[in-house]
Design an enzyme around this catalytic site. Structure first.
Site, PDB file in Angstrom:
ATOM      1  N   GLU A 122       0.855  -1.189   0.000  1.00  0.00           N
ATOM      2  CA  GLU A 122       0.000   0.000   0.000  1.00  0.00           C
ATOM      3  C   GLU A 122       0.889   1.238   0.000  1.00  0.00           C
ATOM      4  O   GLU A 122       1.941   1.261   0.641  1.00  0.00           O
ATOM      5  CB  GLU A 122      -0.896   0.018   1.244  1.00  0.00           C
ATOM      6  CG  GLU A 122      -1.676   1.331   1.344  1.00  0.00           C
ATOM      7  CD  GLU A 122      -2.856   1.311   2.291  1.00  0.00           C
ATOM      8  OE1 GLU A 122      -2.848   0.509   3.233  1.00  0.00           O
ATOM      9  OE2 GLU A 122      -3.783   2.109   2.066  1.00  0.00           O
ATOM     10  N   ASN A 175     -12.166  -2.166  -0.707  1.00  0.00           N
ATOM     11  CA  ASN A 175     -11.306  -2.524   0.422  1.00  0.00           C
ATOM     12  C   ASN A 175     -12.027  -2.200   1.706  1.00  0.00           C
ATOM     13  O   ASN A 175     -12.433  -1.049   1.909  1.00  0.00           O
ATOM     14  CB  ASN A 175      -9.995  -1.737   0.398  1.00  0.00           C
ATOM     15  CG  ASN A 175      -9.235  -1.886   1.714  1.00  0.00           C
ATOM     16  OD1 ASN A 175      -8.682  -2.946   2.007  1.00  0.00           O
ATOM     17  ND2 ASN A 175      -9.244  -0.838   2.536  1.00  0.00           N
ATOM     18  N   GLU A 176     -12.184  -3.186   2.537  1.00  0.00           N
ATOM     19  CA  GLU A 176     -12.845  -3.003   3.839  1.00  0.00           C
ATOM     20  C   GLU A 176     -14.171  -2.267   3.671  1.00  0.00           C
ATOM     21  O   GLU A 176     -14.563  -1.475   4.524  1.00  0.00           O
ATOM     22  CB  GLU A 176     -11.926  -2.273   4.822  1.00  0.00           C
ATOM     23  CG  GLU A 176     -10.711  -3.093   5.215  1.00  0.00           C
ATOM     24  CD  GLU A 176      -9.880  -2.485   6.331  1.00  0.00           C
ATOM     25  OE1 GLU A 176     -10.137  -1.333   6.715  1.00  0.00           O
ATOM     26  OE2 GLU A 176      -8.967  -3.184   6.826  1.00  0.00           O
TER      27      GLU A 176
HETATM   28  O1  AHR Z   1      -2.757  -1.704   6.524  1.00  0.00           O
HETATM   29  C1  AHR Z   1      -3.126  -0.433   6.916  1.00  0.00           C
HETATM   30  C2  AHR Z   1      -4.611  -0.155   6.746  1.00  0.00           C
HETATM   31  O2  AHR Z   1      -5.356  -1.005   7.552  1.00  0.00           O
HETATM   32  C3  AHR Z   1      -5.183  -0.385   5.373  1.00  0.00           C
HETATM   33  O3  AHR Z   1      -5.047   0.712   4.572  1.00  0.00           O
HETATM   34  C4  AHR Z   1      -6.621  -0.641   5.633  1.00  0.00           C
HETATM   35  O4  AHR Z   1      -7.203  -1.455   4.655  1.00  0.00           O
HETATM   36  C5  AHR Z   1      -6.618  -1.263   7.006  1.00  0.00           C
HETATM   37  O5  AHR Z   1      -7.601  -0.814   7.830  1.00  0.00           O
END
Ligand code: AHR
Length: 803
Positions: free
Chosen positions: A47, A363-364
């Protein structure tokens, strides 16, 4: 598989008779492999967080190279030299002006306008200094145009932090129109904290844009910082999830991640404010991620925005663009060169398809908004590209994953304490095998682990034995986050820590590496019998604190259980020995009193580097003004990892122990101006608190954390025939263990690779990068049942040779 019994009595006996009676047993049935181990089990999640990209693996050395980051020349230092009157400012494009002020291109609209009147210098220190290596080649490339008669040469100097010239060259020939200039620089000396200076003199106006300085040597010649790319390769990832995380989601509509803005010429990629607190150049974009995956030999896994940001969602009738973007991403990665997006890929240098197979939809994300938007992408992708494996999010408290469109793979994330991960080593044992496969897309010990210590790594290793055991279901897993620039930590901990020139891996890095290097092909049923163990006592700094309150403290004393004075402060030497922390804090000492006058949040005064685990703190405290009372801090490892006794917290209504949750909350009210006697005893995880001699709390916050000491998993390795046994001892003491392997013809030879250290709190650092790192030794066994002592706080990989 999970048969368990308590060996406490046997353990006591073992201390006297090492090896006579095993404290634990591992039984492996090599004759009946249970299932293949997913070949994609261990991968990485990259990321753009913690400045992992700009200032990290993407080796652009200039910060704010295209002057788009602000309306002032942030990260650049302009100086008019001597008698000159030169000035510099950000110039927005204005094609309507007379004469027009043209942008470098339609997407890169700001530039630096230097009104030259005499000599000037322009310096950039990059990302906390540029790592310039003696003898290596660097290419400076910049776009320039000049008006009002400016036509003098510019001098470009690579300069050490102390001003020493490392390399120098000249650029000249400026005209009315934008033109690129390049200059090769080969420094004759190096400095990890160097800077670039551009200097000139004369009269007129000079415009600069896209001032870029990159090393000529990059990993596999594909434009990434070599040592950091190698640190990823060292993990042998079988997949690469990109580019986020929250970075994909963004905070609002304007900050959602759109892959189409990240491809093509870098001077047309508009920087985007990153949710983790900086501008991202997008120089590392979708194409470069696909190339990185290919270079790592990893399957790319692209996580795409699903029309949802943290604060705003795209209206359903405008979601066509998001569905089309997903289809176009697949065409960009895999399409023929005569397709629109396949041609764009080919033009960037990769005519062959990248063979993208995995795409994650969001994502999430979760809840009703996700249930509405996800099908729009899923249906479109399945219709056009049925071969793509789609991943569905599960992240929504109290809600399971969406069942519509039968998810093929679901993504689950876990961040918690070492003990949570140990207790959850069997998390997937009971999962329904007829449902979707599982991708553990993010997991890490984030509490009770300092800046990433051995204890955290041991917790993850215990959990990973469960992932391997369940790898018929769990087909992929990746630690998170992967990288952190030590100058910009937005998350703790992070697997790979770096500065401009060096990196080190957490102990967790070596756990990830060892699991990947020793994955194995078939899981062998493994039964473990283990004693229980308690988590090690915390230890850490101690101190006092306030929250929206002004308060005073005096007579601060710390004593050992035997009464010995460990620390005493009457503040007669001011705040010497104390570390004062917190925005807006206002500390002073007066007549033996430590006073904090500001009414701001989270203000602390800590006594540094104290590692006591058992002690008593006594002091007096009084509230002077503000909303709450005061706090006594203990077990302080870092800002995220600490305990405190909060007296008069929650707007002066409650008294409780805090740290990873609130314990033993009780109504309370602190009077202003009155001195209170405070006493707190810490015995490992057992804490008692007295207010004015009255016992208020008597809590054991490690009590729920009793876990099994031993975790193990076994596999056969097809290429070598080895039986691979991975063993975690989460206890503090060595564990004499009987290892019995049936159904395999073991030779007497093998190896043991052991990750351990003197203390569970040990960490690696730039100064001591390999303090906690694995060591391999030969192992000789006789027969198929043998004894081995697994050290306390260890992860061991045994490779046993077979005939
Ligand atoms: O890994 C860090 C963060 O944690 C990511 O961006 C997110 O998807 C998660 O909550």
């Amino acid at each position: 598989m999970k048969s368990i019994f308590s060996f406490v009595a046997v353990l006591a006996l073992m201390r006297l008779t090492t090896y006579a009676v095993p404290s634990a047993k591992i039984a492996i049935d090599a004759g009946h492999p249970a299932h293949p181990i997913s070949p994609t089990l261990w991968g990485i999640f990259f990321e753009d967080i913690n400045m992992s990209t700009d200032g990290g693996i993407y080796p652009e050395l200039i910060r704010n190279r295209s002057f788009e980051d602000a309306d002032t020349p942030t990260d650049w230092k302009f100086t008019s030299v001597g008698d000159g009157h030169s000035e510099a400012a950000i110039s927005p494009a204005d094609v309507q002006a007379k004469p027009p002020v043209p942008p470098l291109n339609a997407f890169n609209r700001k530039s630096l306008r230097v009104k030259v009147d005499g000599a000037f210098t322009l310096q950039n220190q990059g990302y906390w200094g540029m790592n310039i290596v003696s003898g290596d080649g660097y290419t400076l490339k910049l776009a320039a145009r000049a008006t009002d008669g400016f036509n003098s040469p510019l001098t470009a100097t690579l300069m050490g932090a102390d001003g020493k010239v490392l390399a120098r060259g000249e650029i000249s020939g400026f005209g009315d129109d934008w033109k690129y200039h390049t200059l090769a620089l080969t420094p004759t000396a190096g400095d990890p904290k160097a800077k670039l200076e551009i200097s000139g003199a004369g009269k007129g106006v000079l415009f600069l844009d896209m001032v870029s300085l990159v090393p000529d040597k990059t990993w596999k010649n594909h434009g990434l910082r070599t040592d950091l790319a190698e640190s990823l390769a060292g993990l042998h990832p079988q997949f690469l999830r990109v580019p986020g995380g929250w970075w994909v989601v963004g905070d609002d509509f304007a900050h959602m991640n759109h892959w189409k803005n990240t491809i093509g010429d870098i001077d047309s990629r508009t920087p985007l404010w990153n949710i983790w607190g900086y501008n991202a150049t997008q120089g590392l974009g979708f194409y470069e991620y696909l190339q990185l995956a290919e270079d790592l030999g990893a399957e790319p896994l692209f996580c795409i925005n699903v029309g949802m940001s943290h604060k705003e969602n795209i209206p359903l009738d405008r979601m066509d663009q998001w569905a089309q973007d997903a289809l176009d991403a697949i065409e960009f990665a895999n399409g023929p060169t005569n397709s629109i997006w396949g041609a764009r890929r080919a033009a960037m240098g990769h005519p062959a398809p990248f063979n993208l197979k995995y795409m994650e939809v969001g994502n999430e994300n979760g809840g009703p908004a996700y249930r509405e938007r996800r099908p729009l992408l899923v249906n479109a992708i399945r219709a056009a590209y049925p071969e793509i494996h789609l991943i569905t999010d599960t992240y929504w408290v109290g809600e399971s994953y969406p069942k519509d469109q039968h998810p093929e793979i679901i993504d689950e994330h876990f961040y918690d304490s070492p003990e949570w991960f140990m207790r959850n080593a069997n998390h997937f044992d009971a999962y329904d095998r007829s449902g979707p496969k599982v991708f553990v897309g993010e997991y890490a010990v984030t509490r009770g682990c300092g800046l990433g210590n051995l204890r955290g790594a041991i917790g993850e290793a215990a959990f990973m034995t469960g992932l391997e055991r369940n790898s018929d279901l769990v087909i992929m897993a990746s630690y998170a986050p992967l990288l952190v620039n030590l100058n910009h930590r937005a998350w703790n901990p992070d697997l790979i820590n770096f500065d401009s020139a060096h990196w080190y891996g957490l102990p967790s890095y070596y756990v990830q590496k060892l699991f990947a290097e020793n994955r194995g092909d078939l899981y062998l049923p493994t039964e473990v019998q283990s004693p229980d163990t308690k988590p090690p006592a915390g230890g850490g700094k101690i101190g006092v604190g306030t929250w929206n309150t002004a308060a005073e403290f005096k007579d601060f004393l710390v004593t050992a259980p035997d009464g010995k004075v460990l620390f005493a402060s009457d503040f007669s030497h001011g705040t010497q020995g104390w570390k004062l922390l917190g925005d807006g804090a206002n500390w002073e000492t007066h007549n033996g009193v430590l006073r904090q006058k500001a009414e701001d949040e989270f203000i602390r005064a800590l006594v540094e580097d104290r590692k006591w685990t058992d002690y008593t703190i006594t002091l007096k405290a009084r509230k002077m003004s503000g909303a709450e009372g005061f706090m006594i801090l203990f077990n302080v490892v870092n800002d995220d990892d600490h305990n405190w006794w909060n007296i008069g917290g929650w707007g002066n209504t409650q008294d409780a122990i805090e740290g990873g949750g609130t314990l033993d909350g009780k109504p309370s009210h602190i009077e202003t101006g009155r001195w209170y006697d405070l006493k707190l005893t810490v015995a490992g995880k057992h804490v008692k608190c007295w207010l004015d001699g009255r016992l208020l709390h008597d809590v054991d916050f490690g009590g729920d954390n009793i876990v099994k000491a031993l975790y193990a998993t076994a596999a056969t390795d097809a290429p070598t025939g080895d039986v691979i046994v991975k063993v975690v001892n989460a206890g503090e003491q060595p564990l004499a263990t009987e290892v019995a392997v049936t159904g395999a013809r073991l030779t007497s030879n093998g190896t043991a690779t052991v990750l351990t250290s003197e203390k569970s709190t040990d960490e690696n650092s730039l100064a001591n990068p390999m303090k906690v790192s694995p060591k391999t030794e030969p192992v000789t066994i006789s027969g198929t049942t043998f004894m081995r002592s697994f050290p306390g706080n260890s992860f061991t990989v045994l490779r046993l040779q077979t005939r």
